[in-house]
Structures are given as structure tokens and as C-alpha cells.
Design an enzyme around this catalytic site. Sequence first.
Site, PDB file in Angstrom:
ATOM      1  N   GLY A   1     -27.278 -15.485   2.699  1.00  9.76           N
ATOM      2  CA  GLY A   1     -27.618 -14.085   1.741  1.00  9.76           C
ATOM      3  C   GLY A   1     -28.567 -13.217   1.835  1.00  9.76           C
TER       4      GLY A   1
ATOM      5  CB  SER B   1     -26.064 -25.038  10.194  1.00 10.77           C
ATOM      6  OG  SER B   1     -27.225 -25.673  10.221  1.00 10.77           O
TER       7      SER B   1
ATOM      8  CG  HIS C   1     -28.307 -35.861   9.841  1.00 13.16           C
ATOM      9  ND1 HIS C   1     -28.828 -36.751  10.544  1.00 13.16           N
ATOM     10  CD2 HIS C   1     -28.696 -34.596  10.370  1.00 13.16           C
ATOM     11  CE1 HIS C   1     -30.114 -36.043  11.170  1.00 13.16           C
ATOM     12  NE2 HIS C   1     -29.779 -34.689  11.350  1.00 13.16           N
TER      13      HIS C   1
ATOM     14  CD  GLU D   1     -28.979 -34.064  16.223  1.00 10.14           C
ATOM     15  OE1 GLU D   1     -28.275 -33.811  15.278  1.00 10.14           O
ATOM     16  OE2 GLU D   1     -28.580 -33.530  17.248  1.00 10.14           O
TER      17      GLU D   1
ATOM     18  CG  PHE E   1     -31.350 -30.329  18.327  1.00  7.71           C
ATOM     19  CD1 PHE E   1     -32.784 -30.112  17.939  1.00  7.71           C
ATOM     20  CD2 PHE E   1     -30.437 -30.780  17.056  1.00  7.71           C
ATOM     21  CE1 PHE E   1     -33.171 -30.424  16.868  1.00  7.71           C
ATOM     22  CE2 PHE E   1     -31.041 -30.988  15.866  1.00  7.71           C
ATOM     23  CZ  PHE E   1     -32.659 -30.670  15.621  1.00  7.71           C
TER      24      PHE E   1
ATOM     25  CD  GLN F   1     -23.033 -32.585  11.076  1.00  9.98           C
ATOM     26  OE1 GLN F   1     -24.029 -31.925  10.693  1.00  9.98           O
ATOM     27  NE2 GLN F   1     -22.439 -32.557  12.167  1.00  9.98           N
TER      28      GLN F   1
ATOM     29  NE  ARG G   1     -26.870 -33.259  13.451  1.00 10.73           N
ATOM     30  CZ  ARG G   1     -27.690 -32.043  12.889  1.00 10.73           C
ATOM     31  NH1 ARG G   1     -27.034 -31.353  11.619  1.00 10.73           N
ATOM     32  NH2 ARG G   1     -28.682 -31.518  12.973  1.00 10.73           N
TER      33      ARG G   1
ATOM     34  CG  HIS H   1     -26.852 -32.706   7.071  1.00  8.33           C
ATOM     35  ND1 HIS H   1     -27.766 -32.725   6.433  1.00  8.33           N
ATOM     36  CD2 HIS H   1     -26.793 -32.113   8.185  1.00  8.33           C
ATOM     37  CE1 HIS H   1     -28.799 -31.694   7.227  1.00  8.33           C
ATOM     38  NE2 HIS H   1     -27.872 -31.440   8.146  1.00  8.33           N
TER      39      HIS H   1
ATOM     40  CG  LEU I   1     -32.255 -33.930   7.446  1.00  8.67           C
ATOM     41  CD1 LEU I   1     -30.885 -34.761   8.006  1.00  8.67           C
ATOM     42  CD2 LEU I   1     -32.205 -32.457   7.524  1.00  8.67           C
TER      43      LEU I   1
ATOM     44  NE  ARG J   1     -23.987 -27.807  10.502  1.00 10.80           N
ATOM     45  CZ  ARG J   1     -25.341 -28.261  10.729  1.00 10.80           C
ATOM     46  NH1 ARG J   1     -25.866 -27.886  11.847  1.00 10.80           N
ATOM     47  NH2 ARG J   1     -25.836 -29.082   9.823  1.00 10.80           N
TER      48      ARG J   1
END
Lengths: 589, 255
Positions: free
Chosen positions: A17, A405, A248, A261, A116, A246, A292, A359, A258, A400
Site C-alpha cells: 500500500g 514476498s 512456514h 528461514e 535462502f 504456505q 518451505r 504463514h 515466526l 512462494r
Amino acid sequence: MTNHEYDVVIVGAGGAGMRAALESSQGARTAVLTKLYPTRSHTGAAQGGMAAALANVEDDNAEWHTFDTVKGGDYLVDQDAAEILCTEAVDAVLDLEKMGLPFNRTTAGTIDQRRFGGHTRGHGEAAVRRACYAADRTGHMILQTLYQQCIKQEVEFFNEFYVLDLILDGDPQAATASADVAVAGVIAYELATGEVHTFRAKSVIFATGGAGKVFKTTSNAHTLTGDGMALALRRGIPLEDMEFFQFHPTGLAGLGILLSEAARGEGGILRNSTGERFMERYAPTIKDLAPRDMVARAMANEVREGRGCGPAKDYVLLDLTHLEPAHIDAKLPDITEFARTYLGVEPYTEPIPVFPTAHYAMGGIPTTVRGEVLRNNTDVIKGLYAAGECACVSVHGANRLGTNSLLDINVFGKRSGVAAAEYAKTAKLAPMPADADAAVAGQVASLRATVGSSDGTEKVADVRRELQETMDRNVQVFRTDESLREAAAVIVGLKKRFENVAIHDRGQRFNTDLLEAIELGFLLDLAEVVVAGALARKESRGGHYREDFPERDDKNFMRHTMAYATSKGVKLDYKPVVVTKYQPMERKY
Amino acid sequence: MTATAEAPAEIGAVETFEVTLRVKRQNPEGNDAHGPGEEYWEEFQLTCLATDRVLDALHQIKWNVDGTLNFRRSCAHGVCGSDAMRINAKNRLACSTLLKDLNPARPITVEPIAGLPVLKDLIVDMEPFFASYREIMPFLMTTGPTPERERLQSPEDRERFDDTTKCILCAACTTACPVFWTDGQYFGPQAIVGAHRFIFDSRDEGQWERLEILNDRAGVWKCRTAFNCTEACPRGIEVTKAISEVKHALNTGEV
């Protein structure tokens, strides 16, 4: 009731946004409506990084990144969109740096990068350092930096305004293919006063984030109730690929909080009750850095086969004890503090109990690569845009990749902001009926009327808890026809009970009791779509794993689900996947 | 009342205990027992889990006992900054404060953060706080042409302002400051933290403009180094140290 008029109205002040607002407000009168304060948005909880093939520390390029994104998404990714995402990634990161984002640095002074899951060089040869990061608080830095730029650019915010309806000038499903449907504006509820506001606008951008609260165990904020997705669905707009959620791998066990990763990117290892590094069996090449969906399934499988840890054998361990404490402090300070605060575990010396946590929604409001919202497989709604987690471009497909993201919100936030402002330059305001706010005003009034009434027999908290528990039990990492049918039946019952829900607070000011009831309505609608899509998809792909159909079925299911709300329930249709360069292959890591 | 730790009912179950929450309340519209805007304390007896945070206890009240109780919250793990409250007379985030760490044998008091107007129960008006933040121009200021690639910054230069980048704008520091409570003009510690983050960023060229703002009557010289802010910060930022570095820059003309 107050009326407002803008060129562009943006709903949601997270990364997507605000990134859109920085573009649109340069040439179009823009208002940003958020149900929180901008800096409370859940972008700020993102930790590990933002992917871009800067090649600052080793050889890398956008084509490798595109391939990884397509393969990581189990070939449900629209490849033209993925190519845009990965090509524009480099400028997206550099833009943020120029805005002042304090990335970690290499000794040469450039933006540092780390490994990652699922990001590789040479089409899967080995893990590559592609994630640009700021310790384990990259999302926090992005949110702060974008907010700071919005202050500089004097972007107009309406804080604690809940958008509760979307007004179009026609029915997107009744209109013929050639007839136009345009956005007229949104209806918002002001938390501080209880007043209903009408916002007319030439362009509206939905950037309302995810819907993780359909599940009980989730990394998502309490406020992530899928408002934008549900409003679009109710107004006749389809939702795409909602069955792909997803999980996680590394949520704090029992809590869902969370742990990035990045912990594994920096060398952390997952172990079962025998101390075995079990990912070696599931992904021999990149092991703990597999995508993931694969890691989450492997963890759940270890627990199911009796190799879980703890008194109830219901979690596995994330082991950082072989890393230097100074390295942990420098690269993973926040998540190790979470382990200390919430579980009393010292990550320097003890492995951390972890288990998958809901997630991220790969699906959402279908859009073009310019952020335009689709009302069917091909036609757009004029002036309506969506970006970020609430949208489905689709760059994430069935799963994803981590760090894609934060990239998505920047690339497609910017693109939708540019497109919305451009459209507003020539468009006229669509007609807004005088009673456009009637539905919201009516809904609010009837909920208020339940206070102390004998009709209301159900509590919001009970219905919500039962929804979340059934979703965790039946629609999580492992799904079957039976589990999904059970969830579907429970949701039907809960929707019935929701009609008899009663609230406690009749007040006008800060009536969050009332809003939690409305948010629960969004969750119920979305859960129904998730389950319907999952039931019909008789294959396993990415985050959607059917034990009764464990193989991917490209012949019948390499296509996007398009779910429509009808008076008879959810109707499913399908949309082809855009394939450019990459033919589907078996997904091995 | 005493906390009674019960033996876990089943393997893997989390221990439970009894706790009393004393919440300071205020409803601008009034209710059956209290007039509009009247402040009062209300006690709630709850059964909580050993892993529960103060936020869980507040949710238990809101969801099961009294839906009119109001507070802000979002992420529920200490990164969004929505739920700063005064808990047992200390500013903290409700979502990162475990009940068991608060001596649940005694009633736990929960009040709104101090020094900002209370709007309803634990909700305060954040606008004056954000206005102070905007005042210090919290954005990178540079001159000259924009470079094609990233601006270079050594790891050491990046480290120089790392501490103050952690701020989540929760207002725990500012509303713990005795000067802020009594002096309507003072920007408060958070605004100085926000300025520090840019003043000591080697890429920024607006430091003297910001320092000039902080040199003002409402600025850093109001700070009496009470250290309340540093103790209150849920992110562990050394707020008082950041303020003294700003003072030092003003005294020496060097950053």
C-alpha cells in the site's frame, strides 16, 4: 456520514500500500486507508530478506531467479509475471536503499546478501546468496523506510479506518465480456467514532494483506483476516488459487511465532528426536534450504512417524548451537530473542522447538501484471487494482519462495500505484449511489442490536476458535478428501451459527468487539473458498498436499483455480497457467 | 490470592495458574455503572497458561467475559508496537510480557501508557506522539544526483546507528519520561531516537537541520537523564545513550 472524493484510494498501509502511495501521490490525489496505523502493518514482521540478483557477493542473474521462482512455485507460476518480478527486483532493492533503507553491508560497502530456501545458481546447482537483508528485521526496515518516505511526501493517511465494502458500478458477473465494470469507491468505518464514510475514487488499490487467521497456528497478526479478499469475493470478483497456503516450517512450537528461514540460511540445521539432520533424506542437494512446502511436510512427517521431540513428540528442533554467539547476535538477533522470551530457550546452547505455522496465502484477488483486478479469466474491472499478499498475479504459484514476498510488495505495489494514477488521469468518477453505504450501515446497526438481545446465542470467539481448530486439523500440511469434507461440513455449520452471533459492546467509539464479528465473517467466507479449492484439486502441488493424490498431475491440474461466490455456494472455474520458457519438470532439490 | 501451579493434566500439556488482572478502565460514552469518561479499576480472575502473555489475558477477558474492554494489538510478538501499556507500573508490550514473569501471586495491574489522552480503556491518542516524530524529519536527506547503484556504506558506518533503527514507534519510552508527562512542549525520547537514526547515518546530509530542531526549547536539553526510557524500551534500545550522543554532537559540532 461523511463523503470524500479522491483520484486514488489505497486500502491498506503495509509495504504494498505505501509503495503504491509513493507512486500514485506524485501525480494523483491519493488517500491511504488503514485499519491500523501504517507502522503496525504486518510487513514489519517479515524477517529474512528481499530477493534480488544483485550479484554483490557471487555470480547471479535474474534468469536464475526466475527459474527458481517458477520451480519453487511447482510450475503454477505465471512465467511472464515471474520474469517481471525477478528482473525488476534489482531496481526495487536499489530504490529502497536510495530511500534510506539500512541494509547490512559487505566489506566493500555494497548491500550484503545471504542464502535462502530454493534460491540457487545455475538452475539448482547449489544455494546462492540472493537475499538482501537487514539482520532478521528486513520487513521492519522496509515498513519504516516506506512510512518515512510517505511522511516526506506528505501522503494523506486515514488511520484506523476499516474498509467494509467495495462499490462497483455494475455486477462483474452479469456484465457481458464487452461491457465495462468500473470501481466507484469504498465504504469505511471509522474506529474512533463509529462513523461510516464514503470514499469515491477513480482508482482503488486493495493492499490489505493476508488471511492467516483462518488457521489457529499462524505467524500472522490478529488483524490479518483477509478483509480485501473477502470484500472482492462478495462483490462478484473471483479469488485465484486460494487452496495454496504456505505453512512456514519454523514457527515456535505451540505458538506459531515466526523464526526466519534466515536461521537456516546462516547455517541452522533441523533435527529430529534421534538428532538426525533429516532434511538430508528429503532434499539431498540443498537439505535444510529446500523450499518451505517440502521442509514443512518433512517436519510433519518426522513427527507423524514418531521422531518428534518433547514430551508429546510433537515438534522438531532448530539447531543453532554450532554457530558462534557473535554471529547469531549479528545476523539473527530478533528471532533468538523470541525463543528466549516465549519458550525460555537459549539458542546459543539449546536447540529451539519448532513446527510449521500458517504463514502466507499464495492465492488472492487475480490481477494482471499491472495490478489490474480481473473479474474473469480475461476482463479487468476498470480502476480497481490489488497488490501484495491479497493479490494473486501469480508470481508465487503453488509455493512462494522465502524473500519473494518483500519483493512482490515492492514490485507490484509500485506497478499498481503507477497504473492507478495513470488511469485516474483520464477516467471520470463512476456513479456512486446515494445509498452506497446502506449495506455497511445496516450490518453495523444489526450487530449493535444484538447487544443484550435474546436472539444472539453465539459468541464470536467460540465460532472463530472452532473455525481455526478445524482448519488446523483438516486443511493444514496434509489433506485428504475426508479431512476436507469434514472441514467443509464444519464451516457450513459455523456459518449458520454466525447468523446468531451476539456482541457485547453497543458503543460508537472504538468498538473493536463489533469489528471482530465482521472480521469473523470474512474468515468464514475465505475458509470456505480454501476448502472448496482444495477438495477439487485432486493432486499434490506446492503447499497443497493431498495424501490421497500424492503426485502432481499436470495433465488435469496445471491450471489456476478461479473461485466465485454464488448464492448456491462456491463455484469453481479454471484459468490456464502462462508458460514461456520453462516446461514443468519433476521438482527435486 | 496465591498462584497455584497445577500438575500437567497430560503429557505435553502446559501448566495453568490463577491470576488476577486489575485493569484501569474508562468509557467515553459511559456504561450502566460508570459515567462518561469516569476512570475506574476493574478486577478479573483468570485461569492462564504458563506460556500466556498479558495480551492473552486481555483477550481472555474480551472474548469470554467483557467484550467492551478495549486495547490495541496486532502482531502479538513484539514487533508492531500496538500494545504498549503500563503493566505493574512499568511500560511494556502486552504481547511480549509473560504473566509468569510478573509474580502472578499478586494482582497484575494494567493501565494505559501515561501522558497521552486516554480515549477508551487502554487506548490512547497517538497523534501527538506521531506528530513529534514527523517534526524531526525522519527520512534520508541527500544532495547531489542520485547514484545509479546503491550508496556505499562500510559495515562500521552501518553499525554506528544500528541500535536506533530497531525502534517500532510503540511510545513506551516517551510515555515513561517524567519530563514528557509534565512538559507539554518536549518532543520526548522517541523523536530523538528517530532523529539519531538519521543523524548518525553516513549517507545522510540533513543532520544539521535535525540537530537544529533538537537544539530547540522542546528538544534534547529537556532530558534529565532519568533512564526511564531505556528501561521501558521493549526493543532494548539504549535510548538515553542515543540522547547523550545527540547532546554531544550539539556541544562539539561533530557527528
